[in-house]
Write an enzyme that holds these catalytic residues in place. Structure first.
Site, PDB file in Angstrom:
ATOM      1  N   ASP A 120       0.840  -1.200   0.000  1.00  0.00           N
ATOM      2  CA  ASP A 120       0.000   0.000   0.000  1.00  0.00           C
ATOM      3  C   ASP A 120       0.877   1.252   0.000  1.00  0.00           C
ATOM      4  O   ASP A 120       1.652   1.475   0.926  1.00  0.00           O
ATOM      5  CB  ASP A 120      -0.862  -0.070   1.280  1.00  0.00           C
ATOM      6  N   ILE A 121       0.704   2.071  -1.001  1.00  0.00           N
ATOM      7  CA  ILE A 121       1.546   3.266  -1.146  1.00  0.00           C
ATOM      8  C   ILE A 121       1.331   4.261   0.004  1.00  0.00           C
ATOM      9  O   ILE A 121       2.224   5.044   0.314  1.00  0.00           O
ATOM     10  CB  ILE A 121       1.306   3.926  -2.521  1.00  0.00           C
ATOM     11  N   ASP A 138      -6.369   6.358  -5.404  1.00  0.00           N
ATOM     12  CA  ASP A 138      -6.842   7.711  -5.078  1.00  0.00           C
ATOM     13  C   ASP A 138      -7.682   7.684  -3.796  1.00  0.00           C
ATOM     14  O   ASP A 138      -7.457   8.479  -2.862  1.00  0.00           O
ATOM     15  CB  ASP A 138      -7.665   8.210  -6.274  1.00  0.00           C
TER      16      ASP A 138
HETATM   17  N1  AR6 Z   1      -1.269   1.420  -3.088  1.00  0.00           N
HETATM   18  C1  AR6 Z   1      -0.607   1.229  -4.244  1.00  0.00           C
HETATM   19  N2  AR6 Z   1      -1.213   0.914  -5.408  1.00  0.00           N
HETATM   20  C2  AR6 Z   1      -2.555   0.783  -5.380  1.00  0.00           C
HETATM   21  C3  AR6 Z   1      -3.330   0.969  -4.204  1.00  0.00           C
HETATM   22  C4  AR6 Z   1      -2.631   1.322  -3.021  1.00  0.00           C
HETATM   23  N3  AR6 Z   1      -3.266   1.530  -1.867  1.00  0.00           N
HETATM   24  N4  AR6 Z   1      -4.647   0.759  -4.517  1.00  0.00           N
HETATM   25  C5  AR6 Z   1      -4.692   0.439  -5.832  1.00  0.00           C
HETATM   26  N5  AR6 Z   1      -3.440   0.429  -6.334  1.00  0.00           N
HETATM   27  P1  AR6 Z   1      -6.202   2.857 -10.030  1.00  0.00           P
HETATM   28  P2  AR6 Z   1      -6.032   4.446 -12.536  1.00  0.00           P
HETATM   29  C6  AR6 Z   1      -2.972   0.144  -7.714  1.00  0.00           C
HETATM   30  O1  AR6 Z   1      -7.465   2.222 -10.491  1.00  0.00           O
HETATM   31  O2  AR6 Z   1      -6.081   3.217 -13.368  1.00  0.00           O
HETATM   32  C7  AR6 Z   1      -9.683   6.510  -9.405  1.00  0.00           C
HETATM   33  O3  AR6 Z   1     -11.069   6.420  -9.179  1.00  0.00           O
HETATM   34  C8  AR6 Z   1      -3.876  -0.645  -8.620  1.00  0.00           C
HETATM   35  O4  AR6 Z   1      -3.774  -2.038  -8.337  1.00  0.00           O
HETATM   36  O5  AR6 Z   1      -6.110   3.317  -8.625  1.00  0.00           O
HETATM   37  O6  AR6 Z   1      -5.010   5.500 -12.863  1.00  0.00           O
HETATM   38  C9  AR6 Z   1      -9.242   7.906  -9.784  1.00  0.00           C
HETATM   39  O7  AR6 Z   1     -10.005   8.901  -9.109  1.00  0.00           O
HETATM   40  C10 AR6 Z   1      -3.266  -0.315  -9.985  1.00  0.00           C
HETATM   41  O8  AR6 Z   1      -2.101  -1.129 -10.205  1.00  0.00           O
HETATM   42  O9  AR6 Z   1      -5.828   4.153 -10.955  1.00  0.00           O
HETATM   43  C11 AR6 Z   1      -9.482   7.925 -11.264  1.00  0.00           C
HETATM   44  O10 AR6 Z   1     -10.829   8.199 -11.569  1.00  0.00           O
HETATM   45  C12 AR6 Z   1      -2.791   1.140  -9.793  1.00  0.00           C
HETATM   46  O11 AR6 Z   1      -2.801   1.369  -8.390  1.00  0.00           O
HETATM   47  C13 AR6 Z   1      -9.150   6.501 -11.678  1.00  0.00           C
HETATM   48  O12 AR6 Z   1      -9.357   5.700 -10.532  1.00  0.00           O
HETATM   49  C14 AR6 Z   1      -3.664   2.175 -10.470  1.00  0.00           C
HETATM   50  O13 AR6 Z   1      -5.041   1.806 -10.348  1.00  0.00           O
HETATM   51  C15 AR6 Z   1      -7.701   6.376 -12.093  1.00  0.00           C
HETATM   52  O14 AR6 Z   1      -7.474   5.086 -12.602  1.00  0.00           O
END
Ligand code: AR6
Length: 168
Positions: A10-11, A34
């Site tokens: 978790d980041i 996010d």
């Molecule tokens: N720590 C690290 N990485 C994470 C975490 C975490 N806690 N949670 C998820 N990931 P995404 P996007 C990873 O969907 O595709 C939001 O609603 C996840 O597994 O978070 O850029 C925003 O508001 C994946 O590998 O972002 C935008 O509307 C990576 O983070 C939209 O989602 C990115 O997944 C952005 O979509």
């Protein structure tokens, strides 16, 4: 030369100078990473984001980290994957570039990136990781960054980064 590392988990737990958020153009929160960042940083974060009046796709803006261990959050807006011929690779590269420019401005030495756009936005993991690694290899050292963490939440993403970093 900056050190490029893969970390799992978790980041929001990373004690680095800056973590990067995979945000949307409103900057007002959402799901995925996010949502996790906004929950962990506390309500001060959305208040600070509101002052920024949104962010264009392929750009990034900075706020403090508030209740996070990280001092800064760089909110980057990645492209929605739409087949790959609509400028997505350049837009994704630009997110990483803008974050490294913010790192330089804020004298950030350590930064953690999530795999921007590869969750809800549907960007294929391998091509996205190649772009992230290429931009960070090229620019991070010149921006004063010593350590780049690629923070991978799922095992498939971690394995992808490890393979690509190993290929050097
Ligand atoms: N720590 C690290 N990485 C994470 C975490 C975490 N806690 N949670 C998820 N990931 P995404 P996007 C990873 O969907 O595709 C939001 O609603 C996840 O597994 O978070 O850029 C925003 O508001 C994946 O590998 O972002 C935008 O509307 C990576 O983070 C939209 O989602 C990115 O997944 C952005 O979509």
């Amino acid at each position: 030369m900056a050190k490029l590392e893969v970390v799992r988990g978790d980041i929001t737990k990373r004690a680095v100078d800056a973590i990067v958020n995979a945000a949307n153009t409103s900057l007002l929160g959402g799901g995925g990473v996010d949502g996790a960042i906004h929950r962990a940083a506390g309500p001060e974060l959305v208040a600070a984001c509101r002052e920024l009046h949104g962010c264009k796709t392929a750009d990034a803006k900075a706020t403090p980290g508030f209740r996070l261990p990280a001092k800064w959050v760089f909110h980057a807006v990645g492209p929605v994957w739409n087949g790959g011929a609509k400028g997505e690779p350049e837009q994704l590269a630009n997110c990483y570039r803008q974050c490294l420019q913010l790192a330089r401005e804020h004298e950030v030495k350590s930064i953690a990136f999530p795999a921007i756009s590869t969750g809800i936005y549907g960007y294929p993991k391998g091509p996205a990781a190649k772009i992230a690694i290429a931009v960070c290899r090229e620019m991070a050292g010149g921006c004063g960054v010593d350590t780049v963490e690629f923070c991978c939440f799922d095992e498939a993403t971690a394995v992808t980064y490890e393979r690509l970093l190993g290929e050097a």
